[in-house]
Design a protein around this motif. Sequence first.
Motif, mmCIF file in Angstrom:
data_model
loop_
_atom_site.group_PDB
_atom_site.id
_atom_site.type_symbol
_atom_site.label_atom_id
_atom_site.label_comp_id
_atom_site.label_asym_id
_atom_site.label_seq_id
_atom_site.Cartn_x
_atom_site.Cartn_y
_atom_site.Cartn_z
ATOM 1 N N GLU A 1 -6.618 0.004 1.998
ATOM 2 C CA GLU A 1 -7.964 0.148 2.671
ATOM 3 C C GLU A 1 -8.899 -0.334 0.955
ATOM 4 O OE1 GLU A 1 -11.988 -0.799 3.686
ATOM 5 O OE2 GLU A 1 -10.111 -0.335 4.972
ATOM 6 N N GLU A 2 -8.338 0.314 0.060
ATOM 7 C CA GLU A 2 -8.474 -0.095 -1.442
ATOM 8 C C GLU A 2 -8.698 -1.785 -1.420
ATOM 9 O OE1 GLU A 2 -7.721 0.458 -6.005
ATOM 10 O OE2 GLU A 2 -7.737 1.973 -4.595
ATOM 11 N N LEU A 3 -6.891 -1.956 -0.638
ATOM 12 C CA LEU A 3 -6.216 -3.573 -1.138
ATOM 13 C C LEU A 3 -7.042 -4.727 -0.815
ATOM 14 C CD1 LEU A 3 -2.404 -2.718 -1.781
ATOM 15 C CD2 LEU A 3 -4.339 -2.874 -3.628
ATOM 16 N N VAL B 1 -4.330 -9.049 -6.274
ATOM 17 C CA VAL B 1 -4.286 -7.799 -5.350
ATOM 18 C C VAL B 1 -3.092 -6.893 -4.908
ATOM 19 C CG1 VAL B 1 -4.502 -6.985 -3.511
ATOM 20 C CG2 VAL B 1 -6.637 -8.705 -4.208
ATOM 21 N N VAL C 1 -10.228 -4.782 0.176
ATOM 22 C CA VAL C 1 -11.833 -4.407 0.401
ATOM 23 C C VAL C 1 -11.365 -5.903 -1.035
ATOM 24 C CG1 VAL C 1 -13.573 -3.323 -1.218
ATOM 25 C CG2 VAL C 1 -12.505 -1.990 0.956
ATOM 26 N N ARG C 2 -10.892 -5.548 -1.959
ATOM 27 C CA ARG C 2 -10.533 -6.029 -3.092
ATOM 28 C C ARG C 2 -10.534 -7.904 -2.562
ATOM 29 N NH1 ARG C 2 -6.817 -5.050 -6.945
ATOM 30 N NH2 ARG C 2 -7.412 -6.877 -7.811
ATOM 31 N N ASP D 1 -11.035 -11.420 -4.509
ATOM 32 C CA ASP D 1 -9.903 -11.819 -5.403
ATOM 33 C C ASP D 1 -8.510 -12.099 -4.382
ATOM 34 O OD1 ASP D 1 -11.876 -10.435 -6.548
ATOM 35 O OD2 ASP D 1 -10.023 -8.149 -6.519
ATOM 36 N N SER E 1 -3.182 5.307 3.034
ATOM 37 C CA SER E 1 -3.849 4.108 4.096
ATOM 38 C C SER E 1 -5.540 4.275 3.191
ATOM 39 C CB SER E 1 -4.835 5.258 5.370
ATOM 40 O OG SER E 1 -4.758 6.754 4.688
ATOM 41 N N ALA E 2 -5.644 4.604 1.808
ATOM 42 C CA ALA E 2 -6.626 4.933 1.383
ATOM 43 C C ALA E 2 -5.966 3.291 0.519
ATOM 44 C CB ALA E 2 -6.821 6.414 0.494
ATOM 45 N N HIS E 3 -5.466 3.280 -0.506
ATOM 46 C CA HIS E 3 -4.722 2.118 -0.891
ATOM 47 C C HIS E 3 -4.544 1.184 0.313
ATOM 48 C CE1 HIS E 3 -1.883 0.674 -3.637
ATOM 49 N NE2 HIS E 3 -2.523 0.291 -4.591
ATOM 50 N N ALA F 1 0.569 -1.516 -0.253
ATOM 51 C CA ALA F 1 0.088 0.398 -0.049
ATOM 52 C C ALA F 1 0.567 0.966 -0.241
ATOM 53 C CB ALA F 1 -0.758 -0.167 1.277
#
Length: 256
Positions: free
Chosen positions: A36-38, A51, A40-41, A46, A32-34, A29
């Motif tokens: 969270e994106e990872l 990922v 979630v996937r 996934d 922190s936003a990235h 990552a």
Amino acid sequence: MSSPDLVARLRAAGCVFAEEEAALLEAAATSSAHLEELVVRRVAGDPLEQVLGWVDFDGGRVTVDPGVFVPRQRTAYLVELAAPLLRAGDTVLDLCCGSGALGLALARRVPGVVVHAADIDPVAVACAARNLAPVGGTALAGDLTDALPASLRGTAAVIVANVPYVPSAAVALMPPESRDHEPRGTVDGGTDGLDLLRRVATLAPAWLRPGGALFSEVSLDQAAVAADVFAAAGLLAAAHHDDEREATAVSGRLPG
């Protein structure tokens, strides 16, 4: 999100190695936003490798794009069987190449081999082309050998073909990561799982040089039938098994 929270989310989603996966996701990552994106996937199912964008295969990283088959660790057994037959300058054909992991691993083990990969899926071919570029390999889109230059006929020292070999009726029993997130054509091998293997065995003798060999992964209970398929194509067939990795392969050498 703290690391314990991340581990708990991954564990709740069914990730067996939640601690290890959390560390990998945090390392990948960029914010922190990235992260969270990872996460979630990954929680959605996934494959971890898609990922992250890479998999560690035979001691080296291989890029894996979304929708591209993730090479299994046991499949490195094909690399171990094939590499001793190769020398610099030899031609390797990687059929049903996916990410190009087999061809790339062979080129890393035996610098100077010339790798030509092919896959019917253009997304996989684009991924394989990027992976193989640093070792001078190429990847082309087409059904098995259809995309390959005719000049390669009779030249291959090794053909590796990680064909789909799961029987159609068993696909529904596969882990969701593969069943739901990888193209069905990368795992479904037809009624008995050997449809593609039969096609590869039939065409291989025209592309191998004398003494060259074809290698494919199968399940243990398919090994005897697969070896018979190779033999029927005129190849000197053998079955191989590695208990530690539960990996099974068949090889077929062209006489000469």
